[in-house]
Design an enzyme around this catalytic site. Sequence first.
Site, PDB file in Angstrom:
ATOM      1  N   TYR A 144       0.946  -1.264  -0.003  1.00  0.00           N
ATOM      2  CA  TYR A 144       0.119  -0.067  -0.009  1.00  0.00           C
ATOM      3  C   TYR A 144       0.833   1.273   0.098  1.00  0.00           C
ATOM      4  CZ  TYR A 144      -4.519  -2.253   1.112  1.00  0.00           C
ATOM      5  OH  TYR A 144      -5.677  -3.034   1.241  1.00  0.00           O
TER       6      TYR A 144
ATOM      7  N   LYS B  72       3.582 -15.043   1.964  1.00  0.00           N
ATOM      8  CA  LYS B  72       3.891 -15.850   0.711  1.00  0.00           C
ATOM      9  C   LYS B  72       5.420 -15.920   0.744  1.00  0.00           C
ATOM     10  CE  LYS B  72       2.463 -17.339  -3.429  1.00  0.00           C
ATOM     11  NZ  LYS B  72       1.359 -18.530  -3.474  1.00  0.00           N
TER      12      LYS B  72
ATOM     13  N   ASP C 212      -2.368 -18.399  -0.363  1.00  0.00           N
ATOM     14  CA  ASP C 212      -3.182 -18.962  -1.012  1.00  0.00           C
ATOM     15  C   ASP C 212      -3.954 -20.001  -0.042  1.00  0.00           C
ATOM     16  OD1 ASP C 212      -0.953 -20.259  -0.687  1.00  0.00           O
ATOM     17  OD2 ASP C 212      -0.713 -20.894  -3.113  1.00  0.00           O
TER      18      ASP C 212
ATOM     19  N   ASP D  22      -6.259  -7.213   4.595  1.00  0.00           N
ATOM     20  CA  ASP D  22      -7.530  -6.461   3.915  1.00  0.00           C
ATOM     21  C   ASP D  22      -8.428  -7.530   3.323  1.00  0.00           C
ATOM     22  OD1 ASP D  22      -8.976  -4.660   3.147  1.00  0.00           O
ATOM     23  OD2 ASP D  22      -8.318  -4.658   0.919  1.00  0.00           O
TER      24      ASP D  22
ATOM     25  N   ASP E   1     -12.328  -9.629   4.612  1.00  0.00           N
ATOM     26  CA  ASP E   1     -13.660  -9.583   3.945  1.00  0.00           C
ATOM     27  C   ASP E   1     -14.145 -10.946   3.803  1.00  0.00           C
ATOM     28  OD1 ASP E   1     -13.673  -6.461   3.550  1.00  0.00           O
ATOM     29  OD2 ASP E   1     -14.237  -6.780   1.714  1.00  0.00           O
TER      30      ASP E   1
HETATM   31  C1  IPM Z   1     -10.184  -1.113   4.510  1.00  0.00           C
HETATM   32  C2  IPM Z   1     -10.311  -0.611   3.025  1.00  0.00           C
HETATM   33  C3  IPM Z   1      -9.253   0.210   2.488  1.00  0.00           C
HETATM   34  C4  IPM Z   1      -7.963  -0.654   3.001  1.00  0.00           C
HETATM   35  C5  IPM Z   1      -9.324   0.947   1.400  1.00  0.00           C
HETATM   36  C6  IPM Z   1     -10.594   1.490   1.123  1.00  0.00           C
HETATM   37  C7  IPM Z   1      -8.017   1.893   1.236  1.00  0.00           C
HETATM   38  O1  IPM Z   1     -10.610  -1.568   2.275  1.00  0.00           O
HETATM   39  O2  IPM Z   1     -10.295  -0.519   5.298  1.00  0.00           O
HETATM   40  O3  IPM Z   1     -10.353  -2.524   4.978  1.00  0.00           O
HETATM   41  O4  IPM Z   1      -7.550  -1.282   1.944  1.00  0.00           O
HETATM   42  O5  IPM Z   1      -7.283  -0.647   3.866  1.00  0.00           O
HETATM   43 MN    MN Z   2     -11.116  -3.567   3.207  1.00  0.00          MN
END
Ligand code: IPM
Ligand code: MN
Length: 357
Positions: free
Chosen positions: A145, A190, A223, A247, A251
């Site tokens: 990032y 990784k 993976d 990240d 999710d």
């Molecule tokens: C999160 C979001 C952010 C990240 C994005 C919007 C930059 O996905 O806070 O999880 O990747 O950290």
């Molecule tokens: Mn996110």
Amino acid sequence: KTTMKADITIMPGDGVGPEITREAVKVLQAIGSVFDHDFSLNEVLFGGIAIDATGTPYPEKTQQSCKNSDAVLLGAVGGPKWSDPNMKIRPEKEGLLEMRADLGIYANIRPIKTYQELIDNSPIKNRYLENIDMVFVRELTGGIYFGEKKKTDAFASDICEYSKVEIERITRVAANIAQGRRKKITSVDKANVMATSQLWRSTTTELIEKEYSELELEHIFIDAATMHLLSRPADFDVILTDNLFGDILTDEAAMLTGSIGMLPSACLGEDSFGVYEPIHGSAPDIANQGIANPCGAILSVAMLLQYSLSLEEEAQVIEQSVAGVIEESILTKDLTGSGYVSTEEMGTAVTKKILQT
Ligand code: IPM
Ligand code: MN
Ligand code: NAD
């Protein structure tokens, strides 16, 4: 009971941000009145809405407010209006990422909790979902990032960088959390391909052996981790990983719980200051309809009280109130196939429970 005074910056942001943050603030104020705390709230511009008003997503006034606060509560940023990749200034990079770096909040804590009543909402079969209790510790101010970025019409690159010091400090955060839990860390990398992952693996191994020999440390590749997270989610205790992998995995983990709208997070640095936000984004597809789930934002208030203000009991009251409301089948649209309550009704239900305790 001791009364506490705290300055808290509120950054509603974009999309569903203002809707969910309004409910989270309601909950924060209810806690303030029940426990007699003096929370002084300062609402500021952040994200796309700040670009529109001032030309920049993280204006000077917002920076100052954050730095003068004990904690920050954030909704979400971004949306179609500001997502043209050719825009010079964007809510995510010049806002969110810049804020994280500026405030030195390198540790992103994302607990994954399932609720019995929501288990059928997960796309994963029930038998995999019993006894899930894991916490992600995601490195938040380094990695791909933040390395140098280049882009021309014919070429682009992102550099992934980590120093040993950055890996050590996030490993300590994970280790301290694991010590109060089942004493197991799973580090995800990784290392079969990436140099940063090789340094990550050797540094975590060395540090845990030296300073936390009572902890168990396992390493798995990213993976395979995406697979193990679905096939044996209950095995995980603390999952330690880098910025990008963390990240993505969080999710994915949200789908174990049934909805990303349920999950809170804390972003911490060296002291008690922290930024607290749901793990989801600005959800433009459902913004301004009054149907977003405010629980991730509400549970982020619980994390704020716990981590920045050391108000353990207050944090627990929020968690129990959310659980109580869900038990009563008071559910937002993302949590149910049929009837549902609005964002505001959900916030009010949780607030009522708090006022009853
Ligand atoms: C999160 C979001 C952010 C990240 C994005 C919007 C930059 O996905 O806070 O999880 O990747 O950290
Ligand atoms: Mn996110
Ligand atoms: P998202 O998390 O906003 O939405 C993904 C899906 O989850 C959508 O279908 C959405 O409706 C649903 N969802 C999210 N939050 C919900 C809630 N509280 N209640 C019910 N359903 C909810 O991810 P996205 O669509 O990939 O991103 C949208 C925007 O948000 C982008 O601009 C992205 O950059 C930004 N974003 C910001 C943050 C942040 O501010 N921390 C985090 C992630 C994404």
